[in-house]
Design a protein around this motif. Structure first.
Motif, short mmCIF file in Angstrom:
data_model
loop_
_atom_site.label_atom_id
_atom_site.label_comp_id
_atom_site.label_asym_id
_atom_site.label_seq_id
_atom_site.Cartn_x
_atom_site.Cartn_y
_atom_site.Cartn_z
N HIS A 44 0.84 -1.21 0.00
CA HIS A 44 0.00 0.00 0.00
C HIS A 44 0.87 1.26 0.00
CE1 HIS A 44 -3.28 2.73 0.92
NE2 HIS A 44 -2.50 3.24 1.85
N ASN A 45 1.89 1.28 0.83
CA ASN A 45 2.77 2.45 0.89
C ASN A 45 3.52 2.66 -0.42
OD1 ASN A 45 1.99 3.04 3.49
ND2 ASN A 45 3.81 2.16 4.44
N ALA A 46 3.89 1.58 -1.08
CA ALA A 46 4.58 1.70 -2.37
C ALA A 46 3.65 2.28 -3.42
CB ALA A 46 5.10 0.34 -2.82
N ILE A 47 2.39 1.85 -3.42
CA ILE A 47 1.41 2.41 -4.35
C ILE A 47 1.22 3.90 -4.07
CG2 ILE A 47 -1.03 2.39 -5.05
CD1 ILE A 47 -0.97 -0.68 -4.43
N GLU A 48 1.05 4.23 -2.81
CA GLU A 48 0.86 5.63 -2.42
C GLU A 48 2.07 6.48 -2.80
OE1 GLU A 48 -1.66 8.51 -0.90
OE2 GLU A 48 -2.08 6.40 -1.23
N ARG A 49 3.27 5.95 -2.59
CA ARG A 49 4.49 6.68 -2.95
C ARG A 49 4.54 6.97 -4.45
NH1 ARG A 49 10.02 3.66 -2.12
NH2 ARG A 49 9.21 2.67 -4.00
N ARG A 50 4.19 5.98 -5.26
CA ARG A 50 4.20 6.16 -6.72
C ARG A 50 3.15 7.18 -7.14
NH1 ARG A 50 6.24 7.57 -10.90
NH2 ARG A 50 5.58 6.61 -12.83
N ARG A 51 1.96 7.08 -6.55
CA ARG A 51 0.91 8.06 -6.88
C ARG A 51 1.34 9.48 -6.53
NH1 ARG A 51 -4.29 4.70 -4.78
NH2 ARG A 51 -4.48 3.39 -6.62
N MET A 52 1.99 9.63 -5.38
CA MET A 52 2.45 10.96 -4.97
C MET A 52 3.52 11.48 -5.93
SD MET A 52 1.18 12.65 -2.49
CE MET A 52 -0.49 12.08 -2.24
N GLN A 57 4.89 15.49 -9.88
CA GLN A 57 5.37 15.81 -11.23
C GLN A 57 4.33 16.64 -11.99
OE1 GLN A 57 6.18 12.36 -13.61
NE2 GLN A 57 7.11 13.55 -15.25
N ASN A 58 3.07 16.24 -11.90
CA ASN A 58 2.00 16.96 -12.59
C ASN A 58 1.76 18.35 -11.99
OD1 ASN A 58 1.25 15.23 -14.71
ND2 ASN A 58 0.10 13.95 -13.30
N LEU A 59 1.89 18.47 -10.70
CA LEU A 59 1.71 19.78 -10.07
C LEU A 59 2.84 20.74 -10.44
CD1 LEU A 59 0.45 18.69 -6.56
CD2 LEU A 59 -0.87 19.94 -8.28
N ARG A 60 4.04 20.21 -10.56
CA ARG A 60 5.20 21.05 -10.91
C ARG A 60 5.24 21.40 -12.39
NH1 ARG A 60 8.45 17.52 -7.23
NH2 ARG A 60 9.05 18.85 -5.49
N GLY A 61 4.87 20.46 -13.24
CA GLY A 61 5.15 20.63 -14.65
C GLY A 61 3.96 20.71 -15.58
N SER A 62 2.77 20.91 -15.04
CA SER A 62 1.60 21.04 -15.91
C SER A 62 0.65 22.06 -15.34
CB SER A 62 0.88 19.69 -16.06
OG SER A 62 0.08 19.42 -14.92
N GLN A 63 -0.32 22.39 -16.13
CA GLN A 63 -1.37 23.30 -15.66
C GLN A 63 -2.69 22.56 -15.48
OE1 GLN A 63 -1.40 26.63 -18.36
NE2 GLN A 63 0.53 27.41 -17.57
N SER A 77 -11.01 10.03 -5.77
CA SER A 77 -11.69 11.30 -5.53
C SER A 77 -10.67 12.38 -5.20
CB SER A 77 -12.68 11.18 -4.36
OG SER A 77 -11.98 11.06 -3.13
N ILE A 78 -11.07 13.62 -5.42
CA ILE A 78 -10.19 14.74 -5.10
C ILE A 78 -10.00 14.82 -3.59
CG2 ILE A 78 -12.02 16.47 -5.08
CD1 ILE A 78 -9.95 18.42 -6.33
N GLN A 79 -11.02 14.44 -2.83
CA GLN A 79 -10.92 14.49 -1.37
C GLN A 79 -9.86 13.51 -0.86
OE1 GLN A 79 -13.86 14.09 -3.03
NE2 GLN A 79 -14.89 16.03 -2.63
N ALA A 80 -9.84 12.30 -1.41
CA ALA A 80 -8.83 11.32 -1.01
C ALA A 80 -7.44 11.80 -1.39
CB ALA A 80 -9.13 9.96 -1.66
N PHE A 81 -7.33 12.38 -2.58
CA PHE A 81 -6.05 12.92 -3.03
C PHE A 81 -5.56 14.03 -2.11
CE2 PHE A 81 -4.05 16.30 -5.75
CZ PHE A 81 -2.79 15.72 -5.80
N GLU A 82 -6.42 14.99 -1.84
CA GLU A 82 -6.01 16.12 -1.01
C GLU A 82 -5.63 15.66 0.40
OE1 GLU A 82 -9.18 19.00 -1.47
OE2 GLU A 82 -8.07 19.96 -3.11
N ALA A 83 -6.38 14.73 0.97
CA ALA A 83 -6.05 14.22 2.32
C ALA A 83 -4.69 13.52 2.32
CB ALA A 83 -7.15 13.28 2.80
N ALA A 84 -4.44 12.69 1.33
CA ALA A 84 -3.15 11.99 1.24
C ALA A 84 -2.02 12.98 1.00
CB ALA A 84 -3.20 10.96 0.11
#
Length: 103
Positions: A44-52, A57-63, A77-84
């Motif tokens: 689970h932590n490995a999956i979470e690390r890859r997603r982060m 990368q997308n936050l730094r290099g895209s709009q 969901s955006i809520q799960a993303f923001e919490a993580a």
């Protein structure tokens, strides 16, 4: 190695631990034990690390909008993303982008 390769390729598609276990063709317990033994973290932590990593990368290099970054990173969901994201970075994805954006 097979588990990490699968996670690297599929994390953005919303996979979970059961998907990795199925891919490996072993019991969840054995997969968890061996993965933790070799990688020093849970599947689970490995999956979470890859997603982060994808999200950062997308936050730094895209709009892309925050919602699209969440989806592109494999979050349901955006809520799960923001919490993580806040758990890991201590700030929201938007604040992270403002602090680290290269565009």
């Amino acid at each position: 190695a097979r588990a990490l390769d699968f996670i690297d390729k599929q994390a953005a598609n919303g996979i979970g631990v059961p998907d990795v276990v199925t891919h490996l063709g072993v019991s969840r317990r054995l997969a968890d034990l061996r993965f933790r033994e070799i990688e020093g973290m849970s599947i689970h932590n490995a999956i979470e690390r890859r997603r982060m990593a994808i999200a950062e990368q997308n936050l730094r290099g895209s709009q892309l909008s925050i919602a699209r970054v969440a989806r592109a990173s494999g979050y349901a969901s955006i809520q799960a993303f923001e919490a993580a994201f806040i758990r890991k970075h201590g700030l929201s994805p938007l604040r992270f982008r403002r602090a680290h954006c290269i565009l």
